[in-house]
Design an enzyme around this catalytic site. Structure first.
Site, PDB file in Angstrom:
ATOM      1  N   GLU A   1       1.793  -0.511  -5.027  1.00  0.00           N
ATOM      2  CA  GLU A   1       0.806   0.522  -5.366  1.00  0.00           C
ATOM      3  C   GLU A   1       1.579   1.827  -5.481  1.00  0.00           C
ATOM      4  OE1 GLU A   1      -3.014   3.108  -3.994  1.00  0.00           O
ATOM      5  OE2 GLU A   1      -1.491   2.521  -2.554  1.00  0.00           O
TER       6      GLU A   1
ATOM      7  N   ASP B   1       0.826  -1.207   0.000  1.00  0.00           N
ATOM      8  CA  ASP B   1       0.000   0.000   0.000  1.00  0.00           C
ATOM      9  C   ASP B   1       0.866   1.265   0.000  1.00  0.00           C
ATOM     10  OD1 ASP B   1      -2.750   1.179   0.429  1.00  0.00           O
ATOM     11  OD2 ASP B   1      -1.724   2.024   2.174  1.00  0.00           O
TER      12      ASP B   1
HETATM   13  C1  NOJ Z   1      -4.250   3.208  -0.900  1.00  0.00           C
HETATM   14  C2  NOJ Z   1      -5.435   2.319  -0.668  1.00  0.00           C
HETATM   15  O1  NOJ Z   1      -5.768   1.654  -1.857  1.00  0.00           O
HETATM   16  C3  NOJ Z   1      -6.540   3.197  -0.154  1.00  0.00           C
HETATM   17  O2  NOJ Z   1      -7.759   2.513  -0.083  1.00  0.00           O
HETATM   18  C4  NOJ Z   1      -6.137   3.742   1.185  1.00  0.00           C
HETATM   19  O3  NOJ Z   1      -7.115   4.651   1.639  1.00  0.00           O
HETATM   20  C5  NOJ Z   1      -4.788   4.470   1.130  1.00  0.00           C
HETATM   21  N1  NOJ Z   1      -3.804   3.757   0.355  1.00  0.00           N
HETATM   22  C6  NOJ Z   1      -4.216   4.682   2.509  1.00  0.00           C
HETATM   23  O4  NOJ Z   1      -3.825   3.453   3.070  1.00  0.00           O
END
Ligand code: NOJ
Length: 538
Positions: free
Chosen positions: A264, A212
């Site tokens: 991500e 993440d």
């Molecule tokens: C990316 C995640 O996909 C999202 O859902 C989240 O709110 C943020 N990162 C913070 O963790």
């Protein structure tokens, strides 16, 4: 039907299904999806034909950000089940040929995490506070935040603490919600802890992790004000990150079947993006460029070209993503005047032509499933679910909505529980009479898995057929074929071709080759507008 996991390079061309556990299936009957629900539906995923499942966070969490506020990285939230159940789920998935990817959240923890509780209880300058970014405020009495950054969720990313005697104290940094304090990645204990968390899940059979906010972990230790255009950015895509991911790669590679690291990373510069995918770093990263592009031949062709050009030098496979739990559902987005995606442009009341959006979403499915690399499907995408835009405001939970003062619709509309069967809510998501955590629309009866199964014109059967053909008939390689400017046409090895008509007129289909699959009816040897076709033979 069971497909045994066959090769350790599986991630290079896998179809990976994203499960948002809260909204997939409710086995316990409390209105919230859970691991029991997923276990009872694993056959659905095997039949769909995916090779892996990525689970959004299932850890104990106060759910201030749908589980991305993690209180304990080595357990499962009681609302979702138990750790033992997660282990069973991983094992049962493997028996059906489905690998498990868990979501790792390294940038921040929950404010309920014991480290943060200890930091709040400790004094300024203490080792406990060193694990986070605590700073005195600016202004005469520290009443102003330590710098001028903006939260990714809008507003100020600093919250002031209160000292034991009730006086105002230091501020702490949270790039997301106030309940998500950022960790200090310059601290060795933070690094050691996350390496241990990786091993914890890899030892339990997880085939990989989705990382993440992977581009945000490292901050300039001086936490300077943000100066537009000045490089490096104080917290996005900093060079220190690469060394962190190299150490993670060594851990992933130490397993007999190497584990997979999926980032991500929202970094628009494709060359900078590809650095994360060098052979000793992450394996793959989500292609947000492709996801955000408007529905247009030139735009999508440019994204495919840029993607393939960026990945080739580092030898990493591309990924193709149309939507996820953060963005507007494809069937809705493609039915709007602006078919691109931009968080800043989200607004209530945007006019949408849903039948148009769905037709394009069907074509986009065949496009993304035919491109070289791996592909991600977000639960409900295979059912053609639209964004739910009329949720009662008092039911919305997303901090993006709450922190915007109510102007941003937030992301709840793409997180509504799945419809499985029956004619009314909860559509088999939960036992009859149980109210799901987010209400489902009254008009989803025709969108259930049950209603779509066996209907050759349904989105579900399109995905099932496409995933099967993708496995059986789509070879390697890639090359564009000559075509009108409004048409995307390309070939893969084995005589496979994909054509997508994004122009305003039907176009003639090639005279040779047999139709393997089409996203809509083909009449008179023509490919209609907003339609894709797969052909074999050259
Ligand atoms: C990316 C995640 O996909 C999202 O859902 C989240 O709110 C943020 N990162 C913070 O963790």
């Amino acid at each position: 039907m069971a497909q045994q996991p066959e090769h350790s390079d599986w991630w290079r061309d896998a179809a990976i299904y994203q499960v948002y556990p809260r909204s997939f299936a409710d086995g316990s009957g409390d209105g919230t999806g859970d691991l029991a629900g997923v276990r009872s539906r694993l056959h659905y995923l095997a039949e769909l034909g995916v090779q892996a499942v990525w689970f959004n966070p299932w850890y104990p969490s106060p759910m201030a950000d749908g589980g991305y506020d993690v209180a304990d990285y080595r357990d499962v939230d009681p609302a979702f089940g138990t750790l033992a159940e997660a282990e069973k789920l991983i094992a049962e998935g493997l028996e059906l040929g489905i690998r498990t990817i868990v979501d790792i959240v390294p940038n921040h923890v929950s404010d309920a995490h014991p480290w943060f509780a200890a930091a709040l209880a400790a004094a300024p300058g203490s080792p406990e506070r060193d694990l986070f970014h605590f700073r005195p405020g600016r202004g005469e009495s520290g009443e102003l935040p330590p710098n001028d950054w903006r939260s990714e969720f809008g507003g100020c990313p600093w919250t002031r603490t209160v000292n034991a005697d009730g006086s105002p104290g230091q501020w702490y940094l949270h790039l997301f919600a106030a309940q998500q304090p950022d960790l200090n990645w310059h601290h060795p204990q933070v690094r050691a802890e996350h390496e241990s968390i990786l091993r914890f899940w890899f030892d339990r059979g997880a085939a990989g992790v989705r990382i993440d906010s992977a581009g945000l972990l490292a901050k300039d230790p001086a936490l300077p004000d943000f100066t537009p255009g000045r490089e490096p950015h104080p917290y996005v895509d900093r060079d220190e990150l690469h060394e962190i991911y190299r150490s993670w790669r060594r851990i992933a590679d130490s397993y007999a079947e190497p584990r997979v690291l999926i980032g991500e990373i929202w970094v628009p510069d494709t060359e900078r993006f590809a650095r994360y995918l060098r052979p000793d770093e992450l394996h793959t990263a989500f292609n947000f460029d492709f996801l955000a592009r408007p529905w247009g031949a030139a735009e999508l062709r440019a994204s495919v070209d840029a993607t393939l050009a960026a990945h080739a030098p580092v030898g990493a496979p591309a990924t193709w993503v149309l939507c996820n739990h953060d963005v507007t559902r494809t069937a809705t987005r493609y039915g709007r005047a602006d078919t691109g995606f931009d968080f800043a442009a989200k607004a209530f009341g945007t006019p949408t032509d849903l039948p148009l959006g769905l037709r394009r979403a069907r074509a986009a499915a065949l496009l993304s499933l035919a491109l070289p690399g791996s592909v991600y499907l977000y639960q409900g995408e295979e059912l053609g679910l639209p964004e739910v835009e009329d949720l009662p405001l008092e039911r919305l939970q997303d901090p993006m909505h709450l922190r915007s003062g109510g102007t941003d619709p937030g992301r709840d509309g793409c997180r509504v529980p799945l419809p499985w069967s029956g004619a009314e809510p909860p559509y088999g998501f939960a036992p009859p009479g149980v109210e799901p955590w987010l209400p489902q629309p009254a008009d989803w009866a025709a969108l259930t898995v049950e209603a779509q199964s066996g209907d050759p014109d349904s989105m579900l059967e399109l995905y099932r057929a496409a995933l099967r053909i993708r496995r059986e008939a789509v070879g390697g390689g890639f090359g564009w074929l000559p075509a009108d400017p409004g048409v995307l046409a390309f070939r893969r090895a084995g005589g496979f071709r994909c054509l997508v008509n994004l122009s305003a007129e039907p176009v003639a289909l090639p005279a040779d080759g047999a139709v393997l699959l089409a996203s809509g009816p083909l009449t008179g040897g023509r490919l209609p507008v907003d339609t894709a076709v797969w052909l074999n033979g050259s």
